[in-house]
Design a protein around this motif. Structure first.
Motif, PDB file in Angstrom:
ATOM      1  N   UNK A 115       0.829  -1.208   0.000  1.00  0.00           N
ATOM      2  CA  UNK A 115       0.000   0.000   0.000  1.00  0.00           C
ATOM      3  C   UNK A 115       0.865   1.261   0.000  1.00  0.00           C
ATOM      4  N   UNK A 116       2.026   1.216   0.626  1.00  0.00           N
ATOM      5  CA  UNK A 116       2.905   2.383   0.686  1.00  0.00           C
ATOM      6  C   UNK A 116       3.584   2.668  -0.645  1.00  0.00           C
ATOM      7  N   UNK A 117       3.615   1.695  -1.557  1.00  0.00           N
ATOM      8  CA  UNK A 117       4.268   1.882  -2.852  1.00  0.00           C
ATOM      9  C   UNK A 117       3.363   2.547  -3.888  1.00  0.00           C
ATOM     10  N   UNK A 118       2.185   3.007  -3.452  1.00  0.00           N
ATOM     11  CA  UNK A 118       1.251   3.620  -4.400  1.00  0.00           C
ATOM     12  C   UNK A 118       1.775   4.968  -4.865  1.00  0.00           C
ATOM     13  N   UNK A 119       1.684   5.210  -6.179  1.00  0.00           N
ATOM     14  CA  UNK A 119       1.975   6.501  -6.791  1.00  0.00           C
ATOM     15  C   UNK A 119       0.896   6.793  -7.835  1.00  0.00           C
ATOM     16  N   UNK A 120       0.809   8.030  -8.237  1.00  0.00           N
ATOM     17  CA  UNK A 120      -0.236   8.412  -9.182  1.00  0.00           C
ATOM     18  C   UNK A 120      -0.067   7.752 -10.550  1.00  0.00           C
TER      19      UNK A 120
END
Length: 398
Positions: A34-39
């Motif tokens: 979840x922390x690796x999310x980017x736009x």
């Protein structure tokens, strides 16, 4: 929650710690994804996709397959709920779970109902991949569909059923009470009662200081250091248990005695923050004194008196009957005539009004103002009561 004490055998303690390790490992993996999310990368895997990945991982790694799939899948469900609560702005951002600090897992479904009472004071519960674990029956066991097994820092194991008891009904007498929370007196009631939150005794505080000094001399990773840390954790757990017991008994008594309970609307998180460093203007790059030791003592006094826990449990037990009052100048306003002056507060315990010479305990005076729900104006006095039929008058200069 209805929490009970577990008494596992040495072999069962090892198995329970393995279950905690698996649940913590799965939670941290989901948090990493979840922390690796980017736009530009799009959405991260949800619970369904993560559960499918967990099945593939259990087929590859034997140590993960040896654990309970129910516990591991429930860790993913808990993380998905934590993310949902974060997006709805009802809870903080999910954080990493650490060994020794976050030891626990949850069991749901039919496995959570496998519980047998063996005697009047003892029962046993079937924990997946662990077996039957003894349980101390300290109250009536609720009918719940899930439970959580936890281990505190002092090494004690507990089992908490997810069963919320109904709130305490009001008496209907219309009794109103105000509560003033303090550091010297934990809670002062508008009825004149002064309540003290129990903590460690003087001998236990001396013992804690000795252990803390011994801890500074221990070598990191040594057995002596671990024994000292366990002894310190035992004392802290004792103080925490006494504080929780006092909060539960006090909140239950207040919810049964009064219909309306008024407390100060305090922001305890902001009140207990550490002071900011003060740069020294005469020496660039250096900092001057900011009274951090005194602030640390104040923070310790606020936290050890259970300010937030008392109001939180009152809101649970007296649902809809707890009102929060603006705390501005409640300790400087006379409960007899309404005159406000800082000089009326003689010291920590005595309040003597400079206008009407009314003398009362300072904490009780503040509690009476809280019970009345008084708001103080900028003219250093409470506004006088006027008839609602009177036409509004132009404000005069102070």
């Amino acid at each position: 929650m209805s929490r009970f004490r577990l008494y596992p055998t040495p072999m069962q303690r090892v198995a329970l710690l393995e279950q905690c390790k698996h649940a913590r490992y799965v939670w941290n993996l989901a948090l990493e994804q979840w922390s690796m999310w980017t736009r530009d990368k799009g959405s991260t895997p949800g619970y369904v996709e993560q559960a499918r990945q967990l099945t593939d991982a259990r087929a590859v790694f034997g140590w993960l397959r040896a654990g309970s799939q129910t516990v591991q899948q429930q860790a993913l469900r808990d993380f998905a709920q934590a993310v949902k609560n974060f997006h709805e702005r009802t809870h903080a951002r999910p954080t990493w779970r650490k060994a020794g600090l976050h030891e626990g897992f949850r069991v749901v479904g039919p496995q959570a109902s496998r519980l047998e009472q063996t005697s009047r004071k003892w029962a046993r519960v079937m924990v997946p991949k662990v077996g039957w674990v003894r349980l101390r029956v300290s109250r009536a066991i609720p009918d719940a569909k899930s439970y959580r097994v936890t281990r505190d820092r002092s090494g004690r194991w507990h089992l908490a059923f997810a069963a919320i008891p109904p709130p305490i009904p009001a008496l209907g007498t219309g009794e109103v009470v105000g509560i003033d929370r303090g550091v010297i007196v934990a809670a002062a009631l508008s009825t004149g009662e002064l309540l003290a939150c129990p903590g460690l005794t003087e001998s236990e505080q001396d013992r804690l200081e000795q252990l803390q000094r011994r801890l500074t001399r221990c070598r990191r990773g040594s057995k002596r250091r671990r024994r000292t840390q366990a002894a310190i954790a035992k004392l802290h757990a004792r103080a925490s248990d006494r504080r929780k017991d006092w909060v539960e008994k006090t909140s239950t008594g207040l919810a049964r005695r009064f219909d309306v309970i008024r407390v100060e609307d305090l922001r305890i998180t902001q009140m207990t923050k550490r002071p900011k460093p003060r740069p020294d203007p005469q020496r660039l790059g250096n900092y001057g004194p900011n009274r951090r030791r005194a602030k640390a003592g104040l923070n310790r006094g606020i936290l050890t008196n259970g300010w937030g826990a008392l109001v939180r449990r009152l809101e649970h037990k007296a649902a809809g009957r707890v009102e929060k009052v603006n705390p501005a100048y409640t300790s400087q306003t006379c409960s007899n005539c309404g005159h406000r002056a800082p000089e009326s507060r003689k010291n920590q315990a005595v309040f003597q009004c400079v206008a009407c010479r009314h003398q009362v305990n300072a904490d009780v005076n503040a509690a009476i103002n809280i019970a009345a729900g008084r708001a103080v104006s900028v003219r250093r006095e409470t506004p006088r009561r006027v008839s609602p039929k009177r036409e509004p008058q132009l404000a005069t200069s102070a």
